[in-house]
Motif scaffolding. Structure first.
Motif, short mmCIF file in Angstrom:
data_model
loop_
_atom_site.label_atom_id
_atom_site.label_comp_id
_atom_site.label_asym_id
_atom_site.label_seq_id
_atom_site.Cartn_x
_atom_site.Cartn_y
_atom_site.Cartn_z
N LYS A 28 -19.73 -18.90 -8.48
CA LYS A 28 -20.47 -17.96 -9.45
C LYS A 28 -19.88 -16.66 -9.82
O LYS A 28 -18.69 -16.23 -8.88
N HIS A 29 -20.27 -16.00 -10.57
CA HIS A 29 -19.35 -14.95 -10.86
C HIS A 29 -19.31 -13.67 -10.03
O HIS A 29 -18.77 -13.05 -10.04
N ASP A 30 -20.50 -13.67 -9.06
CA ASP A 30 -20.03 -12.58 -7.93
C ASP A 30 -19.36 -12.93 -6.66
O ASP A 30 -19.08 -12.09 -5.95
N ALA A 31 -18.91 -14.13 -6.89
CA ALA A 31 -17.70 -14.59 -5.71
C ALA A 31 -16.32 -13.85 -5.71
O ALA A 31 -15.95 -13.73 -6.97
N ASN A 32 -15.83 -13.98 -4.55
CA ASN A 32 -14.55 -13.27 -4.75
C ASN A 32 -13.24 -14.33 -5.31
O ASN A 32 -13.57 -15.62 -5.04
N PHE A 33 -12.27 -14.18 -5.55
CA PHE A 33 -11.18 -14.85 -6.15
C PHE A 33 -10.37 -15.46 -4.96
O PHE A 33 -10.29 -14.72 -3.91
N ILE A 34 -9.87 -16.64 -4.87
CA ILE A 34 -9.07 -17.31 -3.77
C ILE A 34 -7.80 -17.87 -4.32
O ILE A 34 -8.00 -18.40 -5.41
N ASP A 35 -6.65 -17.66 -3.63
CA ASP A 35 -5.28 -18.12 -3.92
C ASP A 35 -5.04 -18.95 -2.90
O ASP A 35 -3.38 -19.31 -2.92
N SER A 36 -5.37 -19.22 -1.79
CA SER A 36 -5.04 -20.09 -0.77
C SER A 36 -5.81 -20.86 0.10
O SER A 36 -7.20 -20.36 0.15
N PHE A 37 -5.41 -21.86 0.77
CA PHE A 37 -6.71 -22.39 1.94
C PHE A 37 -7.29 -21.40 2.65
O PHE A 37 -8.50 -21.42 3.13
N GLN A 38 -6.40 -20.42 3.28
CA GLN A 38 -6.89 -19.46 4.09
C GLN A 38 -8.02 -18.67 3.64
O GLN A 38 -9.06 -18.22 4.47
N GLY A 39 -8.19 -18.72 2.20
CA GLY A 39 -9.22 -17.90 1.98
C GLY A 39 -10.71 -18.63 2.08
O GLY A 39 -11.78 -17.80 1.56
N PHE A 40 -10.48 -19.83 2.37
CA PHE A 40 -11.86 -20.57 2.56
C PHE A 40 -12.31 -20.26 3.86
O PHE A 40 -13.41 -20.95 3.95
N GLU A 41 -11.72 -19.39 4.60
CA GLU A 41 -12.35 -19.49 5.86
C GLU A 41 -13.91 -18.76 6.13
O GLU A 41 -14.06 -17.98 5.22
N ASN A 42 -14.66 -19.59 6.64
CA ASN A 42 -16.16 -18.96 6.71
C ASN A 42 -16.86 -19.31 5.36
O ASN A 42 -17.95 -18.83 5.29
N LYS A 102 -22.09 -28.10 -20.16
CA LYS A 102 -23.52 -27.53 -19.77
C LYS A 102 -23.68 -26.33 -19.97
O LYS A 102 -24.74 -25.77 -19.53
N TYR A 103 -22.78 -25.36 -20.67
CA TYR A 103 -23.04 -24.01 -20.96
C TYR A 103 -23.28 -23.14 -19.91
O TYR A 103 -24.30 -22.30 -19.87
N LEU A 104 -22.53 -23.33 -18.93
CA LEU A 104 -22.56 -22.52 -17.82
C LEU A 104 -21.61 -21.38 -17.50
O LEU A 104 -21.21 -20.70 -16.55
N GLU A 105 -20.84 -20.90 -18.88
CA GLU A 105 -19.72 -20.14 -18.64
C GLU A 105 -20.50 -18.61 -18.30
O GLU A 105 -19.57 -18.04 -17.48
N ASN A 106 -21.72 -18.30 -18.52
CA ASN A 106 -21.97 -17.01 -18.04
C ASN A 106 -22.55 -17.08 -16.58
O ASN A 106 -22.92 -16.23 -16.06
N LYS A 107 -22.38 -18.23 -16.03
CA LYS A 107 -22.94 -18.36 -14.57
C LYS A 107 -21.99 -18.73 -13.50
O LYS A 107 -21.55 -18.22 -12.30
N ILE A 108 -20.90 -19.52 -14.02
CA ILE A 108 -19.76 -20.16 -13.36
C ILE A 108 -18.48 -19.85 -13.76
O ILE A 108 -18.10 -19.68 -15.00
N LYS A 109 -17.61 -19.11 -12.75
CA LYS A 109 -15.94 -18.89 -13.31
C LYS A 109 -15.07 -19.60 -12.48
O LYS A 109 -15.28 -20.28 -11.43
N PRO A 160 -30.80 -24.85 -22.03
CA PRO A 160 -31.82 -23.69 -22.19
C PRO A 160 -31.53 -22.63 -23.41
O PRO A 160 -32.40 -22.10 -24.05
N ASN A 161 -30.25 -22.40 -23.27
CA ASN A 161 -29.92 -21.40 -24.52
C ASN A 161 -30.10 -21.99 -25.71
O ASN A 161 -30.71 -21.24 -26.46
N TYR A 162 -29.90 -23.30 -26.02
CA TYR A 162 -29.99 -23.80 -27.44
C TYR A 162 -31.48 -24.20 -27.61
O TYR A 162 -31.97 -23.92 -28.61
#
Length: 386
Positions: A28-42, A102-109, A160-162
């Motif tokens: 989702k748009h409010d989540a942090n960016f991740i660049d390695s497997f270590q970023g998936f902790e928890n 699915k027109y989810l660009e405004n929800k998922i990044k 829904p947008n359409y």
């Protein structure tokens, strides 16, 4: 057969890739960016796999607090939207197309990438000619198209947008159609009203002519003189139009005056003159009932007022007299001077001009007289041609 970039050339000289995989991370748009497997902790992670995965192959996911395998992109994307997982990982191209479809660009990044490119392909040992032939028969883009086929198809359901856009467009067209209908109806009603008003004006003009046999084309000429003066004064188009139509009604109140007074060949007595003056009141009331507006009413009520305040009915002076009444006063007097009446002969144009010139600042507005003196020949043309 699956090989990483680091191992494929060592294992097989003639390895032919037909699809390149880049592992993408989405959230989702409010989540942090991740660049390695270590970023998936928890983090809760969803993994997209079109085939069953042996859990023994997922030992490298020891940093995942929670993970779940989804059989297709749609389920994985829905899992993110339901907050079932924090991130999903899989083929970047396939997930990107699923998001767009699915027109989810405004929800998922896109939240990041893992590793380099990996390839899916096959190898042909020690036979370069056969490898080239297979490469011709089974080019890379065909395999890629097959893999992406499910995500390339357009959803049968409108997003829904359409749906919202379709509803807005439908509402817009309904409003436009309604406004067009109402405008057309109003235009027809307006034209009908104008025809009725014109017929009423002409009827009053005709009644006035019948009541006063000396009137003749006087009322038509007063219209033309008045419109001409208003144009030279650079009045508004509405003012010019209305004074050009309603100046002819200046004496409409005379239909309420006795013929004994109107057609008397000699000078009126003071009592008769007082009765004659009432035509301005009668005229204003008649026009008010016709709902022609203030310009027409002012013309009827005030056209006998004088600049010096010695006119009637109210004895107004200078700018207190409405402009339309001042204009019609000059036009009316000029034509009355030129016209033959039962009680007098008509004057020449030159004599009429001199009389009006002498009444500058007395009977008439000085500014109007100045314009008249510049363009007096136009008045003579109007009188002669009408």
């Amino acid at each position: 057969m699956f090989q990483s970039n680091q191992n494929k050339n060592k294992q097989n000289l003639y390895y032919i890739p037909y699809y390149k995989i880049q592992i993408g991370i989405f959230s989702k748009h409010d989540a942090n960016f991740i660049d390695s497997f270590q970023g998936f902790e928890n983090k809760r992670v969803g993994i997209i796999s079109f085939e069953d995965i042996d859990t023994n192959l997922l030992n490298f996911l020891h940093n995942f607090d929670f993970y779940k395998i989804y059989p297709d992109t749609t389920e994985a994307l829905n899992a993110i939207l339901r907050n079932e997982v924090d991130y999903i990982i899989g083929d970047f191209k396939i997930i990107s197309m699923g998001v767009a479809n699915k027109y989810l660009e405004n929800k998922i990044k896109v939240a990041g990438f893992l590793g380099g490119n990996n390839t899916i392909g096959f190898g042909i040992k020690k036979d370069a000619d056969l490898a080239q032939l297979v490469d011709k028969l089974f080019p890379n883009h065909l395999a890629e198209s097959r893999i992406l086929q499910s995500e390339l198809s357009v959803s049968k359901k409108l997003s829904p947008n359409y749906k919202y856009l379709l509803l807005m467009l439908s509402t817009f067209f309904i409003i436009i159609a309604t406004l067009f209908y109402l405008l057309r109806k109003a235009t027809i009603a307006s034209k009908k009203e104008k025809r009725i008003t014109k017929a009423l004006v002409e009827s009053f003009e005709a009644a006035n002519e019948l009541n006063d046999e000396d009137t003749g084309n006087h009322i038509l000429r007063v219209n033309l003189y008045s419109k001409f003066l208003a144009e030279k004064l650079k009045c508004s188009s509405k003012f010019i139009k209305e004074i050009g139509e309603y100046a002819s009604l200046h004496d409409v109140g005379k239909i309420a005056i006795s013929d004994m007074i109107l057609k008397k060949p000699g000078k009126l007595t003071s009592e008769e003159f007082e009765e004659m003056k009432k035509h301005v009141i009668f005229g204003k009331e008649l026009i008010k009932k016709m709902q022609l507006g203030s310009i027409a009413e002012n013309i009827a009520l005030y056209h006998h007022e004088k600049w010096n305040g010695k006119g009637y009915w109210f004895g107004l002076s200078t700018d207190a007299i409405p402009l339309e009444a001042r204009i019609v006063a000059l036009a009316d007097v000029y034509d009355a001077l030129r016209q033959k009446r039962v009680y007098k002969d008509g004057f020449t144009h030159e004599v009429a001009v001199e009389i009006i010139k002498k009444e500058r600042g007395e009977h008439f507005d000085p500014a109007l007289v100045d314009i008249f003196l510049i363009h007096h020949k136009e008045f003579d043309k109007i009188f002669i041609s009408h």
